[in-house]
Structure formats: C-alpha cells, structure tokens
Design a protein around this motif. Structure first.
Motif, PDB file in Angstrom:
ATOM      1  N   PHE A  36     -45.005  41.758  13.257  1.00  0.00           N
ATOM      2  CA  PHE A  36     -44.128  41.763  12.085  1.00  0.00           C
ATOM      3  C   PHE A  36     -43.629  40.355  11.783  1.00  0.00           C
ATOM      4  O   PHE A  36     -43.639  39.913  10.635  1.00  0.00           O
ATOM      5  CB  PHE A  36     -42.951  42.717  12.317  1.00  0.00           C
ATOM      6  N   MET A  37     -43.205  39.627  12.794  1.00  0.00           N
ATOM      7  CA  MET A  37     -42.717  38.265  12.598  1.00  0.00           C
ATOM      8  C   MET A  37     -43.855  37.347  12.134  1.00  0.00           C
ATOM      9  O   MET A  37     -43.651  36.483  11.271  1.00  0.00           O
ATOM     10  CB  MET A  37     -42.087  37.722  13.880  1.00  0.00           C
ATOM     11  N   ALA A  38     -45.048  37.515  12.699  1.00  0.00           N
ATOM     12  CA  ALA A  38     -46.191  36.688  12.299  1.00  0.00           C
ATOM     13  C   ALA A  38     -46.543  36.934  10.833  1.00  0.00           C
ATOM     14  O   ALA A  38     -46.828  35.984  10.088  1.00  0.00           O
ATOM     15  CB  ALA A  38     -47.387  36.972  13.198  1.00  0.00           C
ATOM     16  N   MET A  39     -46.516  38.193  10.393  1.00  0.00           N
ATOM     17  CA  MET A  39     -46.790  38.485   8.980  1.00  0.00           C
ATOM     18  C   MET A  39     -45.750  37.827   8.089  1.00  0.00           C
ATOM     19  O   MET A  39     -46.081  37.281   7.035  1.00  0.00           O
ATOM     20  CB  MET A  39     -46.821  39.987   8.744  1.00  0.00           C
ATOM     21  N   SER A  40     -44.496  37.858   8.488  1.00  0.00           N
ATOM     22  CA  SER A  40     -43.443  37.217   7.699  1.00  0.00           C
ATOM     23  C   SER A  40     -43.658  35.709   7.616  1.00  0.00           C
ATOM     24  O   SER A  40     -43.504  35.105   6.552  1.00  0.00           O
ATOM     25  CB  SER A  40     -42.071  37.506   8.314  1.00  0.00           C
ATOM     26  N   VAL A  41     -44.019  35.090   8.730  1.00  0.00           N
ATOM     27  CA  VAL A  41     -44.248  33.644   8.744  1.00  0.00           C
ATOM     28  C   VAL A  41     -45.465  33.283   7.895  1.00  0.00           C
ATOM     29  O   VAL A  41     -45.427  32.328   7.116  1.00  0.00           O
ATOM     30  CB  VAL A  41     -44.401  33.128  10.189  1.00  0.00           C
ATOM     31  N   PHE A  42     -46.549  34.063   7.992  1.00  0.00           N
ATOM     32  CA  PHE A  42     -47.743  33.774   7.192  1.00  0.00           C
ATOM     33  C   PHE A  42     -47.456  33.947   5.703  1.00  0.00           C
ATOM     34  O   PHE A  42     -47.931  33.171   4.876  1.00  0.00           O
ATOM     35  CB  PHE A  42     -48.920  34.637   7.626  1.00  0.00           C
ATOM     36  N   PHE A  43     -46.674  34.957   5.347  1.00  0.00           N
ATOM     37  CA  PHE A  43     -46.300  35.141   3.946  1.00  0.00           C
ATOM     38  C   PHE A  43     -45.451  33.967   3.473  1.00  0.00           C
ATOM     39  O   PHE A  43     -45.663  33.436   2.372  1.00  0.00           O
ATOM     40  CB  PHE A  43     -45.533  36.456   3.753  1.00  0.00           C
ATOM     41  N   ASP A  44     -44.492  33.534   4.293  1.00  0.00           N
ATOM     42  CA  ASP A  44     -43.642  32.400   3.928  1.00  0.00           C
ATOM     43  C   ASP A  44     -44.466  31.124   3.801  1.00  0.00           C
ATOM     44  O   ASP A  44     -44.232  30.308   2.904  1.00  0.00           O
ATOM     45  CB  ASP A  44     -42.529  32.231   4.972  1.00  0.00           C
TER      46      ASP A  44
END
Length: 185
Positions: A36-44
C-alpha cells in the motif's frame, strides 16, 4: 511411554488448525502495508514527474511567445514559476538555451545558454554535440528554444525507491519572432 506422549503431542499440534488465521495475518499484514505504501509513493512520484513536465512545457511556451530580449531577472522569475508549478519537494534548476543549425557544416550551434542558480552552467558546444540526436532537424536560419529542468524527487516514505532525478528536456520554436534574444544588461 514418554516418547509416545511426545509423538502424540506433536501429531495433535500438527493437526490443530486453531490460530492459523492469526499467524497468516501476522505474516501478510506487513507485506500488504508495504505494498500500500509503495503504491502511494509510486503514484506520488508519477504525479511529481507529470507536474514537472507540465511546468517545463509551460515555461517553454512562455519563452516561445516572448518578443523582447530576456535576461537573468526574467529567467529567475520563470524559475520561480517552475518551482510553484512543480510538485517536487526540492527546488530544481532551469536552463534555457537557443540553438540553431548550420546546414553547411551539418552542426548545431548555440546562440546563448544560461542556467538559474548560484552558478550559471549554460550549455557548451560539447554538451550540444552529446545531445544532437535528441534535437529535431532545423532549416537554415531557424532557431530552437531548449528548456531543461533539473530536479530530484525524494520519496516521503522509504519503500526502496530512494531519490529519483526528475529532469525534463523540452524544445519549442519561437512563435512571434525569429529568435529569443538575450540581454546582458
């Protein structure tokens, strides 16, 4: 006798299904949280790259419509606009160059090149030779405005991405005049 009890206990422990959900949850929750955190970072990171490119295209378009000569104050103002438009959490740098093509020699050459920041690291002729394949074909007498931005994306959470260079390379032809002039005054 004691061996039979140990074997019996081992078999009952092996066959006991109670608590497997809790064990699976303990194993899977950190993985799901990281994902979940990795998806948020990649989106950002994607958003930061998108805003950086849009800011570079906007600045290139502004410069292509300019009919008066530009100077360092003008570039600093455009750099401030870039920093406002870009969603990078660090201040980037901006380099603007005007390039032309000489059909007799088959080489690109610089009219001028300046970079914002403490040290003006404008393009050199050697830099221009290295990026020659990325430049479009020009006709004799035509000028090209090259806007380059340099920034660094740092992830807000460490998910293994680290820092990523967010550099852009945008070129535009002058729209209302034959070239974008530089004013040293």
């Amino acid at each position: 006798m004691a061996l039979n009890k140990i074997i019996s206990f081992a078999k009952s422990f092996r066959d006991d299904k109670r608590g497997t959900v809790a064990v699976e949850a303990v194993v899977m929750l950190p993985v799901l949280f990281w994902a979940f955190m990795a998806m948020s970072v990649f989106f950002d990171m994607y958003r930061a790259m998108s805003t950086t490119e849009k800011a570079a295209f906007t600045i290139s378009d502004i410069l292509s419509r300019e009919t008066a000569a530009v100077d360092l104050n003008y570039l600093d103002s455009v750099h401030d606009l870039y920093d406002e438009m870009s969603s990078l959490n660090t201040i980037g740098e901006l380099r603007v160059s005007v390039i032309a093509y000489n059909p007799d020699t088959g080489k690109y050459f610089l009219d001028w090149s300046h970079m914002t920041g403490d040290v003006d690291l404008g393009l050199t002729d050697n830099d221009l030779l290295e990026m020659e394949e990325a430049l479009p074909i020009l006709v004799a007498g035509e000028r090209l405005i090259l806007v380059e931005t340099f920034g660094v994306y740092t992830a807000p959470v460490n998910v293994g991405v680290g820092t990523v260079n967010m550099n852009t390379f945008v070129f535009t032809r002058p729209r209302f005049g034959p070239q974008l002039a530089w004013n040293d005054a």
